[in-house]
Design a protein around this motif. Sequence first.
Motif, PDB file in Angstrom:
ATOM      1  N   ASN A  47       0.722  -1.425   0.340  1.00 55.98           N
ATOM      2  CA  ASN A  47       0.393  -0.145  -0.625  1.00 55.98           C
ATOM      3  C   ASN A  47       0.328   1.338  -0.081  1.00 55.98           C
ATOM      4  O   ASN A  47       0.519   2.411  -0.151  1.00 55.98           O
ATOM      5  CB  ASN A  47      -0.689  -0.559   1.063  1.00 55.98           C
ATOM      6  N   GLN A  48       1.778   1.294   0.588  1.00 66.25           N
ATOM      7  CA  GLN A  48       3.049   1.976   0.329  1.00 66.25           C
ATOM      8  C   GLN A  48       3.534   2.860  -1.650  1.00 66.25           C
ATOM      9  O   GLN A  48       3.377   3.348  -1.381  1.00 66.25           O
ATOM     10  CB  GLN A  48       4.124   1.802   1.170  1.00 66.25           C
ATOM     11  N   LEU A  49       3.913   1.923  -1.988  1.00 62.62           N
ATOM     12  CA  LEU A  49       4.107   1.545  -3.261  1.00 62.62           C
ATOM     13  C   LEU A  49       2.815   2.445  -4.189  1.00 62.62           C
ATOM     14  O   LEU A  49       3.208   2.575  -4.806  1.00 62.62           O
ATOM     15  CB  LEU A  49       4.017   0.389  -3.946  1.00 62.62           C
ATOM     16  N   LYS A  50       1.295   2.078  -3.795  1.00 62.44           N
ATOM     17  CA  LYS A  50       0.517   2.408  -4.555  1.00 62.44           C
ATOM     18  C   LYS A  50       0.383   3.854  -4.063  1.00 62.44           C
ATOM     19  O   LYS A  50      -0.956   4.540  -4.888  1.00 62.44           O
ATOM     20  CB  LYS A  50      -0.766   1.692  -3.791  1.00 62.44           C
ATOM     21  N   VAL A  51       0.386   4.056  -2.803  1.00 63.71           N
ATOM     22  CA  VAL A  51       0.283   5.678  -2.673  1.00 63.71           C
ATOM     23  C   VAL A  51       1.098   6.136  -3.439  1.00 63.71           C
ATOM     24  O   VAL A  51       1.172   7.517  -3.532  1.00 63.71           O
ATOM     25  CB  VAL A  51       0.343   5.977  -1.007  1.00 63.71           C
ATOM     26  N   ASN A  52       2.528   5.604  -3.632  1.00 62.20           N
ATOM     27  CA  ASN A  52       3.908   6.582  -4.075  1.00 62.20           C
ATOM     28  C   ASN A  52       3.561   6.595  -5.313  1.00 62.20           C
ATOM     29  O   ASN A  52       4.272   7.331  -6.214  1.00 62.20           O
ATOM     30  CB  ASN A  52       5.206   5.878  -4.110  1.00 62.20           C
ATOM     31  N   ILE A  53       2.915   5.545  -6.267  1.00 59.64           N
ATOM     32  CA  ILE A  53       2.881   6.090  -7.545  1.00 59.64           C
ATOM     33  C   ILE A  53       0.847   6.457  -8.327  1.00 59.64           C
ATOM     34  O   ILE A  53      -0.036   5.902  -7.868  1.00 59.64           O
ATOM     35  CB  ILE A  53       2.747   4.412  -8.361  1.00 59.64           C
ATOM     36  N   PRO A  54       1.386   7.437  -8.476  1.00 58.35           N
ATOM     37  CA  PRO A  54      -0.424   8.064  -8.986  1.00 58.35           C
ATOM     38  C   PRO A  54      -0.937   7.617  -9.770  1.00 58.35           C
ATOM     39  O   PRO A  54      -0.280   6.823 -10.697  1.00 58.35           O
ATOM     40  CB  PRO A  54       0.026   9.228  -9.643  1.00 58.35           C
ATOM     41  N   LEU A  61      -1.047  -3.226 -10.074  1.00 62.51           N
ATOM     42  CA  LEU A  61       0.508  -3.224  -9.149  1.00 62.51           C
ATOM     43  C   LEU A  61       0.441  -4.679  -9.280  1.00 62.51           C
ATOM     44  O   LEU A  61       2.011  -5.096  -9.036  1.00 62.51           O
ATOM     45  CB  LEU A  61      -0.121  -2.261  -7.746  1.00 62.51           C
ATOM     46  N   THR A  62      -0.634  -5.353  -8.396  1.00 60.13           N
ATOM     47  CA  THR A  62       0.224  -6.526  -8.107  1.00 60.13           C
ATOM     48  C   THR A  62       0.739  -6.871  -9.265  1.00 60.13           C
ATOM     49  O   THR A  62       1.737  -8.822  -9.240  1.00 60.13           O
ATOM     50  CB  THR A  62      -0.965  -7.669  -7.945  1.00 60.13           C
ATOM     51  N   GLN A  63       0.448  -6.962 -10.862  1.00 61.94           N
ATOM     52  CA  GLN A  63       0.710  -7.608 -12.057  1.00 61.94           C
ATOM     53  C   GLN A  63       1.896  -7.450 -12.220  1.00 61.94           C
ATOM     54  O   GLN A  63       2.437  -8.622 -12.649  1.00 61.94           O
ATOM     55  CB  GLN A  63      -0.446  -7.684 -12.653  1.00 61.94           C
ATOM     56  N   GLN A  64       2.034  -5.710 -12.255  1.00 59.32           N
ATOM     57  CA  GLN A  64       4.003  -5.837 -12.226  1.00 59.32           C
ATOM     58  C   GLN A  64       4.823  -6.520 -11.306  1.00 59.32           C
ATOM     59  O   GLN A  64       5.460  -6.245 -12.174  1.00 59.32           O
ATOM     60  CB  GLN A  64       3.554  -3.669 -12.663  1.00 59.32           C
ATOM     61  N   LEU A  65       4.499  -5.747 -10.038  1.00 61.27           N
ATOM     62  CA  LEU A  65       5.208  -6.412  -9.099  1.00 61.27           C
ATOM     63  C   LEU A  65       5.600  -8.054  -9.504  1.00 61.27           C
ATOM     64  O   LEU A  65       6.882  -8.474  -9.606  1.00 61.27           O
ATOM     65  CB  LEU A  65       4.423  -6.146  -7.466  1.00 61.27           C
ATOM     66  N   ARG A  66       4.608  -9.226  -9.739  1.00 62.71           N
ATOM     67  CA  ARG A  66       4.690 -10.217  -9.646  1.00 62.71           C
ATOM     68  C   ARG A  66       5.727 -10.445 -11.276  1.00 62.71           C
ATOM     69  O   ARG A  66       6.835 -11.442 -10.614  1.00 62.71           O
ATOM     70  CB  ARG A  66       3.231 -10.543 -10.082  1.00 62.71           C
ATOM     71  N   GLU A  67       6.060  -9.757 -12.021  1.00 63.03           N
ATOM     72  CA  GLU A  67       6.228  -9.183 -13.148  1.00 63.03           C
ATOM     73  C   GLU A  67       7.947  -9.483 -13.172  1.00 63.03           C
ATOM     74  O   GLU A  67       9.037  -9.858 -13.337  1.00 63.03           O
ATOM     75  CB  GLU A  67       6.324  -8.464 -14.276  1.00 63.03           C
ATOM     76  N   LEU A  68       7.777  -8.438 -12.135  1.00 61.65           N
ATOM     77  CA  LEU A  68       9.246  -7.820 -11.605  1.00 61.65           C
ATOM     78  C   LEU A  68       9.809  -8.573 -10.692  1.00 61.65           C
ATOM     79  O   LEU A  68      10.921  -8.740 -10.523  1.00 61.65           O
ATOM     80  CB  LEU A  68       9.160  -6.981 -11.196  1.00 61.65           C
ATOM     81  N   GLU A  69       9.754  -9.545  -9.636  1.00 63.17           N
ATOM     82  CA  GLU A  69       9.517 -10.678  -8.998  1.00 63.17           C
ATOM     83  C   GLU A  69      10.351 -11.625  -9.594  1.00 63.17           C
ATOM     84  O   GLU A  69      10.558 -12.196  -9.796  1.00 63.17           O
ATOM     85  CB  GLU A  69       8.511 -11.165  -8.338  1.00 63.17           C
ATOM     86  N   ARG A  70       9.254 -11.690 -10.875  1.00 63.24           N
ATOM     87  CA  ARG A  70       9.603 -13.280 -11.702  1.00 63.24           C
ATOM     88  C   ARG A  70      11.016 -12.792 -12.376  1.00 63.24           C
ATOM     89  O   ARG A  70      11.731 -13.802 -12.562  1.00 63.24           O
ATOM     90  CB  ARG A  70       8.376 -13.629 -12.876  1.00 63.24           C
ATOM     91  N   ASP A  71      11.167 -11.982 -13.144  1.00 60.98           N
ATOM     92  CA  ASP A  71      11.740 -11.565 -13.666  1.00 60.98           C
ATOM     93  C   ASP A  71      13.438 -11.490 -12.190  1.00 60.98           C
ATOM     94  O   ASP A  71      14.706 -10.770 -13.504  1.00 60.98           O
ATOM     95  CB  ASP A  71      11.632 -10.181 -14.582  1.00 60.98           C
TER      96      ASP A  71
END
Lengths: 127, 127
Positions: A47-54, A61-71
């Motif tokens: 949720n801190q990320l969510k606030v930081n990213i307008p 956010l979930t989807q992109q984080l999952r991709e970044l984690e996978r990579d």
Amino acid sequence: MKKPSERLSKNNETGDCQVRDALLIIGGKWKNMIMHALTIQPYLRFNQLKVNIPDISQKMLTQQLRELERDGLVNRKAYAEIPPRVEYSVTKLGLTLTPVYQVINQWQLLHMSEVIKSREDFDDSKS
Amino acid sequence: MKKPSERLSKNNETGDCQVRDALLIIGGKWKNMIMHALTIQPYLRFNQLKVNIPDISQKMLTQQLRELERDGLVNRKAYAEIPPRVEYSVTKLGLTLTPVYQVINQWQLLHMSEVIKSREDFDDSKS
DNA sequence: CGGCATCCAACTAGATACTG
DNA sequence: CAGTATCTAGTTGGATGCCG
């Protein structure tokens, strides 16, 4: 001297489709903002990320984080607590992107005004 | 010390949405290949470009070239001949992208294998 | 809190046909 | 030759509701 059609017909062997590969990993609407937020502030909860990213939706956010984690660019650490806590951080590999984003950022700073002006001229000439 | 929500809530003022702006201009599936072809070989006709860029459709090539032209990265010169001849070339502004693409390309060369490996590990751990 | 599943609207891009 | 126009399949992303 080869003909152009022979020289460049398989671009992915000439070393330039690599740019496309890289952009699939680091590009898109949100990834640079996520990486930037996590680079400035090394540990952030969802949720801190969510606030930081307008304007980012939860789904994105979930989807992109999952991709970044996978990579391997972002680390996800979930704590077995109630309520749940999940902390995201940049990996060592993720840090190697910093200069890449910096160069892109720098290009924009230096040349965006020229692009804007060119667009105006172009659009004017078509009306 | 500001709270994170205050410090970063307007990311487009902190200098990082500029990356997004830049990626809209230089990113996408085809633009780097068009720019690359035109950088290696400074003047190319429409069909020469089409041959140089594998799998691009006529529609996409036209569309991407038009955007690059509008943004001032590519020059379009049409000769009043029959059959028509149109030559595309990189502008001075377009040339400033060369180092940007090079950095992206270099990152891929150095780190793609790590990304691939991370993906395999991730996918394995989920099965 | 940090998700996931579902539905749906909007945009993207390929195939095809036609034109100055 | 170098496009334009149209149709359509596929993808993306937002909104909403549910769950451990």
